[in-house]
Write a protein that holds these residues in place. Structure first.
Motif, short mmCIF file in Angstrom:
data_model
loop_
_atom_site.label_atom_id
_atom_site.label_comp_id
_atom_site.label_asym_id
_atom_site.label_seq_id
_atom_site.Cartn_x
_atom_site.Cartn_y
_atom_site.Cartn_z
N MET A 1 0.80 -1.20 0.00
CA MET A 1 0.00 0.00 0.00
C MET A 1 0.84 1.27 0.00
SD MET A 1 -3.30 -0.51 2.40
CE MET A 1 -4.42 -1.86 2.15
N GLU A 2 2.14 1.19 0.25
CA GLU A 2 2.97 2.37 0.37
C GLU A 2 3.03 3.16 -0.91
OE1 GLU A 2 6.73 1.18 1.78
OE2 GLU A 2 6.02 0.57 3.74
N GLY A 3 2.92 2.48 -2.06
CA GLY A 3 3.04 3.16 -3.34
C GLY A 3 1.74 3.77 -3.83
N ARG A 4 0.69 3.65 -3.05
CA ARG A 4 -0.60 4.13 -3.50
C ARG A 4 -0.76 5.62 -3.21
NH1 ARG A 4 -5.26 -0.27 -3.71
NH2 ARG A 4 -3.98 -2.09 -3.99
N ASN A 5 -1.60 6.28 -4.02
CA ASN A 5 -1.86 7.70 -3.89
C ASN A 5 -2.95 7.94 -2.85
OD1 ASN A 5 -2.16 10.40 -4.23
ND2 ASN A 5 -3.20 10.26 -6.22
N HIS A 6 -2.62 8.70 -1.79
CA HIS A 6 -3.57 8.96 -0.72
C HIS A 6 -4.08 10.40 -0.76
CE1 HIS A 6 -3.20 5.16 1.62
NE2 HIS A 6 -2.05 5.12 0.97
N THR A 7 -4.05 11.03 -1.96
CA THR A 7 -4.56 12.38 -2.11
C THR A 7 -6.05 12.42 -1.78
OG1 THR A 7 -2.98 12.78 -3.90
CG2 THR A 7 -4.81 14.31 -3.70
N THR A 8 -6.46 13.44 -1.02
CA THR A 8 -7.86 13.56 -0.64
C THR A 8 -8.74 13.77 -1.87
OG1 THR A 8 -7.22 14.57 1.47
CG2 THR A 8 -9.51 14.87 0.75
N VAL A 9 -9.77 12.96 -2.00
CA VAL A 9 -10.68 13.06 -3.14
C VAL A 9 -11.73 14.13 -2.87
CG1 VAL A 9 -12.43 11.83 -4.47
CG2 VAL A 9 -10.33 10.65 -3.82
N THR A 10 -11.85 15.09 -3.77
CA THR A 10 -12.86 16.16 -3.63
C THR A 10 -14.00 16.00 -4.63
OG1 THR A 10 -11.61 17.59 -5.12
CG2 THR A 10 -11.16 17.81 -2.76
N GLU A 11 -13.78 15.20 -5.65
CA GLU A 11 -14.82 14.93 -6.63
C GLU A 11 -14.57 13.59 -7.30
OE1 GLU A 11 -14.67 17.99 -9.62
OE2 GLU A 11 -12.99 17.05 -10.66
N PHE A 12 -15.60 13.06 -7.92
CA PHE A 12 -15.50 11.82 -8.66
C PHE A 12 -15.88 12.07 -10.11
CE2 PHE A 12 -16.31 10.39 -4.30
CZ PHE A 12 -15.33 9.43 -4.13
N ILE A 13 -15.40 11.20 -11.00
CA ILE A 13 -15.75 11.24 -12.41
C ILE A 13 -16.61 10.02 -12.74
CG2 ILE A 13 -14.92 11.40 -14.78
CD1 ILE A 13 -14.10 13.75 -13.03
N LEU A 14 -17.82 10.24 -13.22
CA LEU A 14 -18.72 9.14 -13.58
C LEU A 14 -18.52 8.81 -15.05
CD1 LEU A 14 -21.95 10.41 -11.75
CD2 LEU A 14 -20.45 8.56 -11.00
N LEU A 15 -17.95 7.65 -15.34
CA LEU A 15 -17.68 7.28 -16.74
C LEU A 15 -18.95 7.05 -17.54
CD1 LEU A 15 -14.59 4.88 -16.57
CD2 LEU A 15 -14.65 7.31 -17.17
N GLY A 16 -20.00 6.57 -16.86
CA GLY A 16 -21.25 6.30 -17.57
C GLY A 16 -21.15 5.01 -18.38
N PHE A 17 -21.74 5.04 -19.59
CA PHE A 17 -21.85 3.82 -20.38
C PHE A 17 -20.89 3.76 -21.57
CE2 PHE A 17 -25.96 4.77 -18.44
CZ PHE A 17 -26.21 3.59 -17.76
N THR A 18 -20.61 4.90 -22.18
CA THR A 18 -19.77 4.90 -23.38
C THR A 18 -19.18 6.29 -23.60
OG1 THR A 18 -19.77 4.54 -25.79
CG2 THR A 18 -21.78 5.42 -24.82
N ASN A 19 -18.07 6.33 -24.34
CA ASN A 19 -17.46 7.61 -24.73
C ASN A 19 -17.83 8.01 -26.15
OD1 ASN A 19 -16.05 8.04 -22.29
ND2 ASN A 19 -14.44 6.59 -22.93
N ASN A 20 -18.56 7.15 -26.84
CA ASN A 20 -18.97 7.42 -28.22
C ASN A 20 -20.08 8.47 -28.24
OD1 ASN A 20 -20.43 7.19 -30.77
ND2 ASN A 20 -19.19 5.37 -31.15
N PRO A 21 -19.84 9.64 -28.86
CA PRO A 21 -20.83 10.73 -28.87
C PRO A 21 -22.18 10.32 -29.45
CG PRO A 21 -18.71 11.53 -29.63
CD PRO A 21 -18.59 10.05 -29.55
N LYS A 22 -22.17 9.54 -30.53
CA LYS A 22 -23.42 9.11 -31.15
C LYS A 22 -24.22 8.19 -30.23
CE LYS A 22 -21.96 9.57 -35.98
NZ LYS A 22 -21.77 8.88 -37.28
N LEU A 23 -23.50 7.26 -29.58
CA LEU A 23 -24.17 6.37 -28.64
C LEU A 23 -24.68 7.14 -27.43
CD1 LEU A 23 -21.88 3.19 -28.66
CD2 LEU A 23 -24.16 3.44 -29.66
N GLN A 24 -23.91 8.14 -26.98
CA GLN A 24 -24.34 8.96 -25.85
C GLN A 24 -25.63 9.71 -26.17
OE1 GLN A 24 -20.93 11.43 -24.94
NE2 GLN A 24 -20.23 10.04 -23.33
N LEU A 25 -25.72 10.22 -27.39
CA LEU A 25 -26.93 10.93 -27.80
C LEU A 25 -28.12 9.98 -27.86
CD1 LEU A 25 -28.18 13.58 -28.74
CD2 LEU A 25 -27.55 12.96 -31.10
N GLY A 26 -27.86 8.77 -28.38
CA GLY A 26 -28.92 7.76 -28.42
C GLY A 26 -29.39 7.37 -27.02
N LEU A 27 -28.42 7.20 -26.10
CA LEU A 27 -28.76 6.87 -24.72
C LEU A 27 -29.52 8.01 -24.05
CD1 LEU A 27 -25.48 5.11 -23.52
CD2 LEU A 27 -27.72 4.05 -23.83
#
Length: 311
Positions: A1-27
């Motif tokens: 565990m020593e090599g892990r990053n312990h930076t305080t998290v202030t926000e999260f990123i929600l990946l969702g379902f896909t990065n494809n813009p067309k699929l995102q619009l369809g969803l």
């Protein structure tokens, strides 16, 4: 565990379902339609139950509360999903994530208890019809609903406090469309046996125990139905339980599929699509389940439409 990053998290990123813009619009279009139908269906059912005197019975009181839960439940997730589908900024603040997590768990647990209360209502109605009005009085119904909410949100408080005191040292990217236990556990590097015990306790008290209660209740309901002599009487008794049994199977089935496994076996790509069912799709289906084959609701809708056209 020593090599892990312990930076305080202030926000999260929600990946969702896909990065494809067309699929995102369809969803976006798909989820918007589901959300609008869910809001309209649940609001319609609440209005019908409130405005129609012949629907002022314990069964419809519970159905109305279930619709209220689903109305709130779908609104915890879907607006954020819609924003993430059309926005490049997919972040959610730490507090926002915790709030979404809390209401998600509280509403889900409350619905588990409410479905169990509805099973008890059906048992009393079928097994002891002469005592039904007394056994399921207004005070009893209100008490059961209040306990459902109380139990759900007390347990949600426990889960939220335990989860958001974990150390998130594997980044802040959540491979899901909302803040949930599996992806947050994946980001944590200090998931202890105590936390695992809390998860199993909450799984047992909020899902296993209510589902076992429902199964036992339906065993007694079946025995009571088999004692009914007339075929028509049996058919009516079965029909009053069919909608509830369908809802229970769909809801508990999807939840158990995701949360009944050890955290080490979470598969986020598969689980996120299963989560869509009980978080987004199920609130849309409930009004259909309880109204499409229900003559009382159909008649109430016809009367309401007639009343509006007369004006």
């Amino acid at each position: 565990m020593e090599g892990r990053n312990h930076t305080t998290v202030t926000e999260f990123i929600l990946l969702g379902f896909t990065n494809n813009p067309k699929l995102q619009l369809g969803l976006f279009v798909v989820f918007l339609i589901i959300y609008v139908v869910s809001l309209a269906g649940n609001l319609m059912l609440i209005v019908l139950i409130f405005s129609s005197s012949h629907l002022h019975t314990p069964m419809y009181f519970f159905i109305g509360n279930l619709s209220f839960l689903d109305l709130w439940y779908s609104s915890v997730y879907t607006p954020k999903i819609l924003v993430n589908c059309i926005s490049e900024d997919k972040s959610i603040s730490f507090r926002g994530c915790a709030a979404q997590f809390f209401f998600s768990a509280g509403l889900a647990y409350s619905e588990c208890y409410l479905l169990a209360a509805m099973a008890y209502d059906r048992y009393v109605a079928i097994a002891t019809p002469l005592l039904y009005a007394t056994a399921m009085s207004g005070k009893v119904c209100i008490g059961l609903v209040a306990l459902s909410y109380l139990g759900g949100f007390i347990n949600a408080t426990i889960l939220t406090s335990e989860t958001f005191t974990l150390t998130f040292c594997d980044g802040n990217v959540i491979d899901d469309f909302f803040c949930d236990v599996p992806p947050l556990v994946k980001l944590s590097c200090d998931v202890t046996e105590t936390y695992q015990s809390v998860l199993y306790f909450l799984l047992t008290s909020n899902i296993i125990v209510p589902s076992a209660f429902i199964l036992a209740t339906y065993a007694f309901i079946l025995a009571a139905i088999l004692r009914i002599r007339s075929t028509e009487g049996r058919r009516k008794a079965f029909s009053t339980c069919a909608s509830h049994l369908t809802a229970v199977t769909l809801y508990y089935g999807s939840i158990l599929f995701i949360y009944s496994r050890p955290s080490s076996s979470y598969a986020l790509d598969r689980d996120k699509w299963a989560s869509v069912f009980y978080t987004v799709v199920f609130p849309m289906l409930n009004p259909m389940i309880y109204s499409l084959r229900n003559k009382d609701v159909k008649n109430a809708l016809k009367k309401l439409i007639t009343r509006r056209t007369d004006f």
